[in-house]
Design an enzyme around this catalytic site. Structure first.
Site, mmCIF file in Angstrom:
data_model
loop_
_atom_site.group_PDB
_atom_site.id
_atom_site.type_symbol
_atom_site.label_atom_id
_atom_site.label_comp_id
_atom_site.label_asym_id
_atom_site.label_seq_id
_atom_site.Cartn_x
_atom_site.Cartn_y
_atom_site.Cartn_z
ATOM 1 N N TYR A 93 0.803 -1.229 -0.147
ATOM 2 C CA TYR A 93 -0.064 0.058 -0.069
ATOM 3 C C TYR A 93 0.958 1.299 0.055
ATOM 4 O O TYR A 93 1.650 1.376 1.023
ATOM 5 C CB TYR A 93 -0.796 0.149 1.266
ATOM 6 C CG TYR A 93 -1.997 -1.039 1.269
ATOM 7 C CD1 TYR A 93 -3.033 -1.019 0.472
ATOM 8 C CD2 TYR A 93 -1.891 -1.906 2.292
ATOM 9 C CE1 TYR A 93 -4.142 -2.112 0.476
ATOM 10 C CE2 TYR A 93 -2.882 -3.020 2.204
ATOM 11 C CZ TYR A 93 -4.025 -2.965 1.580
ATOM 12 O OH TYR A 93 -5.264 -3.826 1.439
ATOM 13 N N ASP A 108 -6.941 -0.251 -5.060
ATOM 14 C CA ASP A 108 -8.187 -0.093 -4.833
ATOM 15 C C ASP A 108 -8.536 0.296 -3.513
ATOM 16 O O ASP A 108 -9.632 0.349 -3.090
ATOM 17 C CB ASP A 108 -9.048 -1.481 -5.178
ATOM 18 C CG ASP A 108 -8.196 -2.497 -4.395
ATOM 19 O OD1 ASP A 108 -7.647 -2.291 -3.473
ATOM 20 O OD2 ASP A 108 -8.711 -3.857 -4.963
ATOM 21 N N HIS A 144 -10.778 -6.966 -4.837
ATOM 22 C CA HIS A 144 -10.361 -6.970 -3.329
ATOM 23 C C HIS A 144 -11.059 -8.274 -2.700
ATOM 24 O O HIS A 144 -11.467 -7.936 -1.588
ATOM 25 C CB HIS A 144 -10.303 -5.618 -2.804
ATOM 26 C CG HIS A 144 -8.979 -5.508 -1.656
ATOM 27 N ND1 HIS A 144 -8.199 -4.383 -1.444
ATOM 28 C CD2 HIS A 144 -8.996 -6.165 -0.451
ATOM 29 C CE1 HIS A 144 -7.515 -4.665 -0.540
ATOM 30 N NE2 HIS A 144 -7.948 -5.450 0.225
ATOM 31 N N ASP A 159 -7.988 -12.115 -9.564
ATOM 32 C CA ASP A 159 -8.387 -12.968 -8.508
ATOM 33 C C ASP A 159 -9.756 -12.540 -7.988
ATOM 34 O O ASP A 159 -10.274 -11.409 -8.617
ATOM 35 C CB ASP A 159 -7.604 -12.683 -7.019
ATOM 36 C CG ASP A 159 -7.578 -11.210 -6.447
ATOM 37 O OD1 ASP A 159 -8.585 -10.682 -6.700
ATOM 38 O OD2 ASP A 159 -6.392 -11.032 -6.000
ATOM 39 N N GLY A 160 -10.427 -13.071 -7.139
ATOM 40 C CA GLY A 160 -11.997 -13.037 -6.593
ATOM 41 C C GLY A 160 -12.777 -14.330 -7.125
ATOM 42 O O GLY A 160 -13.145 -14.331 -8.260
ATOM 43 N N ARG A 206 -8.908 -16.100 -0.088
ATOM 44 C CA ARG A 206 -9.542 -16.805 1.095
ATOM 45 C C ARG A 206 -9.280 -18.324 1.119
ATOM 46 O O ARG A 206 -9.047 -19.101 2.073
ATOM 47 C CB ARG A 206 -11.003 -16.757 1.055
ATOM 48 C CG ARG A 206 -11.511 -15.196 1.405
ATOM 49 C CD ARG A 206 -12.964 -14.913 1.586
ATOM 50 N NE ARG A 206 -13.507 -13.618 1.614
ATOM 51 C CZ ARG A 206 -13.511 -12.806 0.626
ATOM 52 N NH1 ARG A 206 -13.291 -12.990 -0.442
ATOM 53 N NH2 ARG A 206 -13.888 -11.449 0.981
#
Ligand SMILES: Cc1cc2nc3c(=O)[nH]c(=O)nc-3n(C[C@H](O)[C@H](O)[C@H](O)COP(=O)(O)O)c2cc1C
Ligand SMILES: CC(C)CC(=O)C(=O)O
Length: 351
Positions: free
Chosen positions: A132, A160, A246, A277-278, A301
């Site tokens: 970040y 994001d 995210h 991703d996601g 996850r």
């Protein structure tokens, strides 16, 4: 346990409910969390037959990092909330599996220690570092130097997060701090407190230009959804884009990440790789992402579920299950490699 879902159940059974909620939750109504998974169910695979191929090859290279399959580990914070070994265990499991792992800036094990663990099980582990960008550029540069010195092969800048998403499960649970004994080890010079991290709306393309000037590492932007931003990324010398919302944890109501792949693939025109991703929970999800233009798909996850359920072994099992599923899915689709999944394998279908 025969699939990733089973690991989520196992993780839920052993985790402190407050930490389970932290891992599982998203922003506000969690519309985007659900959308990420549901989008894959609306995409159908149209296999080719009688191809006469050998078993599909899974190996691939992204930004110079070699991997045994196009499944990566997305950066997730606070692994020690899932298991006492935390990122030590996940780093070993990822290195053992030969996959690229993106170490989170907010990891609860220092990036140097993650790299050392990875090197215990692989000669040349592929570790990248997520950042970040901090308004304090001196602080940011010091982190970049640590990541470089630890042997990280790319920097993944999360873009994001000009503010923290509104996590209502966290609010209800009063979860705002790490428990005693666990801290953000990459921030230890600043006390290790997660609250020292600044998520600032003032971060801009100027900062990407600055970063480009202070490091020779490839730069990946994580969290791009708009094609105009993908075009800007090209202009600013970015080396890859990780298409991501995210995991639905920042702006609720963003589209499913996989549904943005076609428009972003058009925007970059093959000049730089796209990662995604996601909502990846199955080998078939990975095939769909590859067909729509991703060079690799990453999981957030599922790694935490494996880690919570059974530490290093759990993460290894999750990666192993996804590898087996990916191999099976590519074979059933008539593909001979993960690098040559044709666009016409995927159609929008009702399911
Ligand atoms: C518990 C948790 C912590 C996360 N922490 C970070 C983080 O520190 N930095 C970041 O860029 N993304 C973070 N993410 C987002 C992931 O990198 C990734 O985009 C997302 O988890 C992918 O979705 P999936 O969980 O459905 O696979 C986090 C996600 C979760 C679930
Ligand atoms: C503390 C947060 C900034 C970490 C994160 O990115 C997340 O939980 O999604």
């Amino acid at each position: 346990m025969v699939n990733v879902r089973d690991f989520e159940g196992a993780a839920k059974a052993v985790l402190d409910p407050v930490y389970y909620d932290y891992f599982a939750s998203g922003a506000q109504d969690e519309v985007t969390v659900r959308a990420n998974e549901e989008a894959f169910r609306r995409l159908a695979l149209v296999p080719r037959v009688l191809r006469g191929h050998k078993p599909p090859r899974l190996g691939h290279t992204v930004l110079g990092s070699q991997a045994s399959m196009p499944i990566m580990v997305s950066p997730t914070a606070f692994h020690r909330l899932a298991h006492p070994e935390g990122e030590r265990a996940s780093a070993r499991a990822a290195a053992e599996a030969g996959v690229i792992m993106i170490a989170a800036m907010l990891a609860t094990v220092a990036v140097e220690d993650m790299a050392a663990e990875a090197r215990k099980v692989a000669d040349d582990p592929a570790l990248w570092f997520q950042l970040y960008l901090q308004p304090d550029l001196g602080f940011t540069e010091a982190l970049v130097r640590r990541a470089e010195a630890a042997g990280c092969a790319a920097l993944v800048v999360t873009v994001d997060s000009p503010a923290l998403g509104r996590n209502e499960r966290g609010d209800r649970n009063g979860f705002h701090d790490l428990p005693p004994g666990i801290r953000c080890e990459n921030l230890r010079e600043a006390g290790g407190d997660v609250r020292s991290v600044v998520l600032s709306p003032e971060i801009s393309w100027r900062h990407i230009d600055w970063l480009r000037g202070v490091t020779a590492l490839p730069i990946v932007l994580k969290g791009v959804l708009h094609p105009a931003d993908a075009a800007l990324a090209l202009r600013h010398g970015v080396d890859a884009i990780l298409v991501s919302n995210h995991g639905g944890r920042q702006l609720d109501g963003t589209p499913a990440a996989v549904d943005r792949l076609p428009v972003l693939a058009d925007a970059v025109g093959g000049e730089i790789p796209l990662l995604l991703d996601g909502g990846i929970r199955r080998g078939t999800d990975v095939v769909k992402a590859l067909a729509l233009g991703a060079s690799a798909a990453a999981i957030g996850r599922p790694v935490l579920w494996g880690l919570a359920a059974d530490g290093e072994q759990g993460v290894s099992r999750v990666l192993g299950l996804l590898r087996t599923e990916l191999l099976n899915a590519l074979t059933l689709c008539g593909c001979d490699s993960a690098e040559s999944v044709p666009r016409d394998l995927v159609v929008r279908g009702a399911m």
